[in-house]
Design an enzyme around this catalytic site. Structure first.
Site, short mmCIF file in Angstrom:
data_model
loop_
_atom_site.label_atom_id
_atom_site.label_comp_id
_atom_site.label_asym_id
_atom_site.label_seq_id
_atom_site.Cartn_x
_atom_site.Cartn_y
_atom_site.Cartn_z
CG ASP A 7 -2.01 1.02 1.17
OD1 ASP A 7 -2.13 1.67 0.12
OD2 ASP A 7 -2.73 1.18 2.16
CD GLU A 67 -9.18 6.44 -5.75
OE1 GLU A 67 -9.33 5.49 -4.97
OE2 GLU A 67 -8.91 7.58 -5.40
CE LYS A 103 -7.43 2.80 -5.29
NZ LYS A 103 -6.49 2.73 -4.15
CB THR A 127 -11.50 1.28 -2.99
OG1 THR A 127 -10.73 1.48 -1.80
CG2 THR A 127 -11.89 2.62 -3.59
CG PHE A 149 -10.86 0.37 4.11
CD1 PHE A 149 -10.33 -0.45 3.13
CD2 PHE A 149 -10.88 1.74 3.89
CE1 PHE A 149 -9.82 0.07 1.96
CE2 PHE A 149 -10.36 2.28 2.71
CZ PHE A 149 -9.84 1.44 1.74
#
Length: 304
Positions: A7, A67, A103, A127, A149
């Site tokens: 990440d 993204e 994303k 996401t 998450f």
């Protein structure tokens, strides 16, 4: 076995961990690669993202996630169009679409954009997933991957009157991810469950949630946690397995098709998902706005 994704968008850090063999993928955010007249700024955002993605793909063997402008998260058509341009830019640079994950935020519109893209072989990473309805919608749309998450869910529970410590197995973020993983397996969805954003369930060990979800398809892990995991010599048993998932207690769901109305209602009634997704959208939009300001102030841009 769980596949690890790093990440970060820092090239040197990616090179360091790729050399160890611990990681195969990398995930980037608008803070790392996103963008000055409105249409030209948008193109600059995408071009910067592709340049960073190309460099990362020269290091890792698997996917890179790029993204779509987070500000488009409630516009399915605009999100789809931007995603297709990103893929066109990658392919023009010699990068096959099979190595790129687009994303998109876990809004209804983000999921619908992913559904259209996946039909053309453009793989998508949904996401900002905090709630079960987001995972179900993504899987039913055929998304390649979701990024739930667990640590953020735990944060919300603790901040809203819940216990300040849990056993890792009872951590609400871990429970949510287990349920998503089990749902995918029970109902035959190929969608990958790739948790990210970790916190300590007990308050004593930052690897609590990582260990509790060992066996999930993939994980996105920050460089400090990757280092801690590599140095940890304690046993790491696999706790999630495809065979056991379908009969797990957390997967009693019948697989009924989720409508837009049901999605919005369930999201509104899931405090952690509703609040944390909104906060995530604001944070990513702030990152994008800061990058735009930097580019607008750049002397080279001003000369152009």
């Amino acid at each position: 076995m769980t596949v690890l994704s790093i990440d970060t968008g820092d090239i040197q850090t990616i090179e360091k961990f790729a050399a160890t063999g611990f990681i195969t993928d990398a995930t980037t955010n608008p803070l790392f690669g996103s963008a000055p007249s409105a249409a030209t700024i948008d193109l600059a955002i995408d071009c910067l993202s592709i340049e960073l993605g190309k460099r990362i793909l020269g290091i890792v063997q698997g996917y890179v996630s790029t993204e779509v402008d987070i500000r488009l998260s409630f516009d399915a058509a605009a999100s789809e169009a931007r995603a297709r341009r990103i893929i066109d830019l990658y392919e023009a640079a010699g990068v096959p679409r099979s190595r790129v994950l687009i994303k998109l935020a876990g809004t209804w519109e983000g999921v619908k954009a992913a559904e259209a893209l996946e039909k053309d072989g453009i793989r998508c990473n949904i996401t900002l997933v905090f709630g079960f309805c987001q995972a179900v919608a993504a899987a039913q749309a055929g998304a390649t991957l979701i990024s739930p998450f667990p640590g953020r869910v735990l944060e919300w529970v603790k901040a809203n009157g819940g216990p300040q410590a849990f056993s890792p197995a009872e951590d609400p973020g871990v429970v949510a991810c287990r349920r998503m993983y089990a749902y995918f397996r029970k109902h035959g969805h190929a969608t990958i469950c790739m948790p990210a954003s970790w916190r300590s369930s007990t308050g004593n060990d930052l690897l609590d949630e990582v260990r509790a979800l060992a066996g999930t398809d993939r994980m996105t892990i920050s460089p400090p946690l990757l280092t801690q995991l590599a140095e940890d010599t304690s046993p790491l048993p696999r706790l999630l397995t495809p065979g056991a998932a379908g009969t797990a207690a957390e997967c009693s769901d019948n697989g009924e098709r989720l409508s837009e109305a049901a999605f919005r209602w369930e999201l509104a009634n899931d405090g952690a998902a509703n609040d944390k997704m909104a906060a995530g959208l604001r944070a990513f939009a702030g990152d994008t706005a800061r990058l735009v300001e930097v580019l607008q102030a750049h002397p080279g841009w001003q000369k152009a």
